[in-house]
Write a protein that holds these residues in place. Structure first.
Motif, mmCIF file in Angstrom:
data_model
loop_
_atom_site.group_PDB
_atom_site.id
_atom_site.type_symbol
_atom_site.label_atom_id
_atom_site.label_comp_id
_atom_site.label_asym_id
_atom_site.label_seq_id
_atom_site.Cartn_x
_atom_site.Cartn_y
_atom_site.Cartn_z
ATOM 1 N N LEU A 260 0.845 -1.202 0.000
ATOM 2 C CA LEU A 260 0.000 0.000 0.000
ATOM 3 C C LEU A 260 0.878 1.249 0.000
ATOM 4 O O LEU A 260 1.742 1.406 0.871
ATOM 5 N N ASP A 261 0.639 2.075 -0.994
ATOM 6 C CA ASP A 261 1.338 3.365 -1.046
ATOM 7 C C ASP A 261 0.494 4.336 -0.222
ATOM 8 O O ASP A 261 -0.637 4.654 -0.599
ATOM 9 N N ILE B 270 -0.900 -3.650 5.213
ATOM 10 C CA ILE B 270 0.140 -2.876 4.522
ATOM 11 C C ILE B 270 0.331 -3.351 3.080
ATOM 12 O O ILE B 270 1.052 -2.740 2.307
ATOM 13 N N GLY B 271 -0.318 -4.442 2.727
ATOM 14 C CA GLY B 271 -0.204 -4.941 1.358
ATOM 15 C C GLY B 271 -0.929 -6.268 1.201
ATOM 16 O O GLY B 271 -1.593 -6.732 2.139
ATOM 17 N N VAL B 272 -0.802 -6.860 0.017
ATOM 18 C CA VAL B 272 -1.447 -8.163 -0.236
ATOM 19 C C VAL B 272 -0.548 -9.026 -1.113
ATOM 20 O O VAL B 272 0.311 -8.506 -1.829
ATOM 21 N N ILE B 273 -0.761 -10.318 -1.044
ATOM 22 C CA ILE B 273 -0.124 -11.239 -1.998
ATOM 23 C C ILE B 273 -1.260 -11.846 -2.824
ATOM 24 O O ILE B 273 -2.209 -12.398 -2.265
ATOM 25 N N ASN B 274 -1.153 -11.695 -4.151
ATOM 26 C CA ASN B 274 -2.185 -12.262 -5.038
ATOM 27 C C ASN B 274 -1.617 -13.481 -5.743
ATOM 28 O O ASN B 274 -0.562 -13.388 -6.364
ATOM 29 N N GLU C 135 -3.006 3.563 -2.760
ATOM 30 C CA GLU C 135 -3.219 2.523 -3.777
ATOM 31 C C GLU C 135 -2.272 1.351 -3.515
ATOM 32 O O GLU C 135 -1.191 1.530 -2.952
ATOM 33 N N LEU C 136 -2.701 0.184 -3.984
ATOM 34 C CA LEU C 136 -1.841 -1.004 -3.888
ATOM 35 C C LEU C 136 -0.965 -1.054 -5.138
ATOM 36 O O LEU C 136 -1.468 -0.993 -6.265
ATOM 37 N N VAL C 137 0.339 -1.139 -4.913
ATOM 38 C CA VAL C 137 1.300 -1.107 -6.021
ATOM 39 C C VAL C 137 2.118 -2.402 -6.018
ATOM 40 O O VAL C 137 2.565 -2.848 -4.958
ATOM 41 N N VAL C 138 2.326 -2.981 -7.208
ATOM 42 C CA VAL C 138 3.099 -4.232 -7.297
ATOM 43 C C VAL C 138 4.590 -3.961 -7.075
ATOM 44 O O VAL C 138 5.176 -3.133 -7.752
ATOM 45 N N PRO D 117 -1.651 -3.395 -12.742
ATOM 46 C CA PRO D 117 -2.470 -2.235 -12.372
ATOM 47 C C PRO D 117 -2.190 -1.788 -10.933
ATOM 48 O O PRO D 117 -1.753 -2.590 -10.113
ATOM 49 N N ASN D 118 -2.416 -0.504 -10.653
ATOM 50 C CA ASN D 118 -2.458 -0.053 -9.255
ATOM 51 C C ASN D 118 -3.916 -0.149 -8.824
ATOM 52 O O ASN D 118 -4.805 0.215 -9.587
ATOM 53 N N LEU D 119 -4.137 -0.672 -7.642
ATOM 54 C CA LEU D 119 -5.530 -0.876 -7.216
ATOM 55 C C LEU D 119 -5.849 -0.030 -5.990
ATOM 56 O O LEU D 119 -5.006 0.117 -5.098
#
Lengths: 278, 128
Positions: free
Chosen positions: A144-145, A214-218, A150-153, A166-168
């Motif tokens: 997460l930025d 703070i983020g995700v793993i897809n 936004e969520l950034v890879v 994509p940024n989500l």
């Protein structure tokens, strides 16, 4: 006449002698008969004794057989019980082996995640864990930025080289929703040809420090040899949610503080230099 | 089986640690680690090993090249090799085995499965 009388006397003597001899013989026969009778009586009595002994022995043996048969039945029952126990132990052994394997995976993952304070290295370790321990083929790590929310890879594996990440935004789609709620998302029976699409991951794991995501793993696809997630995968997901999050967070803070320290050091050096020149 | 010497060739420290963890079930075993094929060949010059466990995809020198070189070296060719890799496709499996590897294990590894394969290979190798 005298001759006749002498003859008669002689004959009577002979007769008497014969009678006496017969009498002796009869007495002898009677004695012998008595002896035989006694022997017969003895033999009869002995035979009676032997019969009862045999019968007693047979009775003892019969009882022994009964007792041995009972013992045999008990042994058979015990053997059945032991076989059942053995089966249980074998099953338990397999379960313990599996648990041991799972614990080793969790230990190694956790150990590696906290083995460095280098941000990029931590991201690489997360990627390694997802490939090697979970068996994912196509997946990404988004953080997460805080500025853009936004969520950034920041880490990925297995995508086509021209794939556009994509940024989500928080709350958008499945991934955004996981980031918002902090609840993981899984599809357990994901086919091998499941499309690599950020709208439809097969698993999305939130990286959380307490309640803050703070983020995700897809995960979009599993390795060809892996059909579905297993019990240890869910434990790894749960471990990743916490340990990877803290490892990423602390390494990022450390990198930031290192940068700040360098800046402050440079500033102090500049001040010192200008003071000494002035 | 005791005091065995294993060479793990893997660029991922996570996998190296995980494989080491599994191998420690062999009493008194010695574990040597290498990060790629070249590193493995250096270690093989210095140490004698009973088995090599190698990944395929590695920088500098991959696992298949390592298998080829080990199997063409008269001093090393009898060392059994187990390939441990993410590649699960049949053709990759066959390629590794054709080059002389003794077995193939796909990631994610199951410790019990890996140990069973290693034991079977070492039992076969044991002089009768």
């Amino acid at each position: 006449m005298v001759e006749d009388q002498g003859d008669i006397f002689k004959k009577s003597q002979e007769f008497l002698e014969l009678v006496n001899q017969q009498k002796d013989f009869i007495q002898e026969v009677l004695k012998e008969n008595e002896k035989l009778r006694q022997l017969l009586a003895q033999a009869r009595s002995q035979s009676h004794d032997d019969g009862s002994l045999v019968r007693e022995e047979i009775e003892v043996l019969r009882k022994r057989i009964e007792s041995l048969e009972k013992e045999k039945r008990e042994f058979e029952l015990r053997q059945q019980q032991v076989e059942e126990e053995n089966k249980d132990f074998a099953q338990r052994y397999i379960e313990i082996e599996e648990q041991n394997n799972n614990l080793a995976n969790l230990y190694v993952a956790s150990y590696q995640l906290h083995s460095t304070l280098d941000f990029q290295e931590v991201l690489n370790i997360v990627v390694e864990i997802v490939i090697n321990l979970i068996g994912a083929e196509v997946f990404s790590l988004m953080l997460l930025d805080e500025k853009s929310n936004e969520l950034v890879v920041l880490g990925h594996e297995g995508y086509e080289s021209d794939f556009k990440f994509p940024n989500l935004r928080i709350g958008d789609g499945i991934i955004g929703d996981v980031a918002k709620t902090g609840e993981p998302y899984y599809i357990n029976q994901a086919g091998k040809n499941y499309e690599v699409d950020f709208e439809h991951p097969i698993a999305c794991i939130p990286l959380k420090i307490k309640e803050n995501v703070i983020g995700v793993i897809n995960i979009h696809r599993l390795l060809v040899q892996k059909d579905a997630f297993t019990a240890v995968d869910y434990e790894l997901f749960s471990m990743l949610a916490g340990h990877a999050a803290t490892a990423i967070f602390s390494s990022r803070l450390y990198s930031q503080s290192e940068r700040k320290l360098t800046t402050i050091q440079s500033f102090l050096d500049l001040l010192t230099t200008s003071q000494s020149q002035g | 089986m005791e005091n065995l010497r294993f060479l793990i060739v893997e660029d991922s420290p996570t996998m190296r640690q995980l494989i080491s963890f599994s191998l420690k079930r062999f009493k008194g075993c010695k574990i040597i680690e290498a990060v790629d094929g070249v590193d493995a060949l250096k270690k093989l010059q210095a140490e004698e090993v009973d088995m090599i466990l190698t990944d395929i995809n590695m920088p500098v020198m991959d696992g298949l090249k390592l298998v080829t070189l080990v199997k063409s070296n008269p001093r090393l060719r009898d060392i059994p090799i187990v390939i441990i890799t993410t590649e699960g496709a049949q053709e990759d499996r066959e390629k590794g085995l054709q080059l002389g590897a003794d077995a193939y294990v796909s990631k994610p590894i199951q410790s019990s499965g890996l140990l069973k394969i290693i034991t079977e290979i070492l039992e076969k190798e044991k002089p009768s």
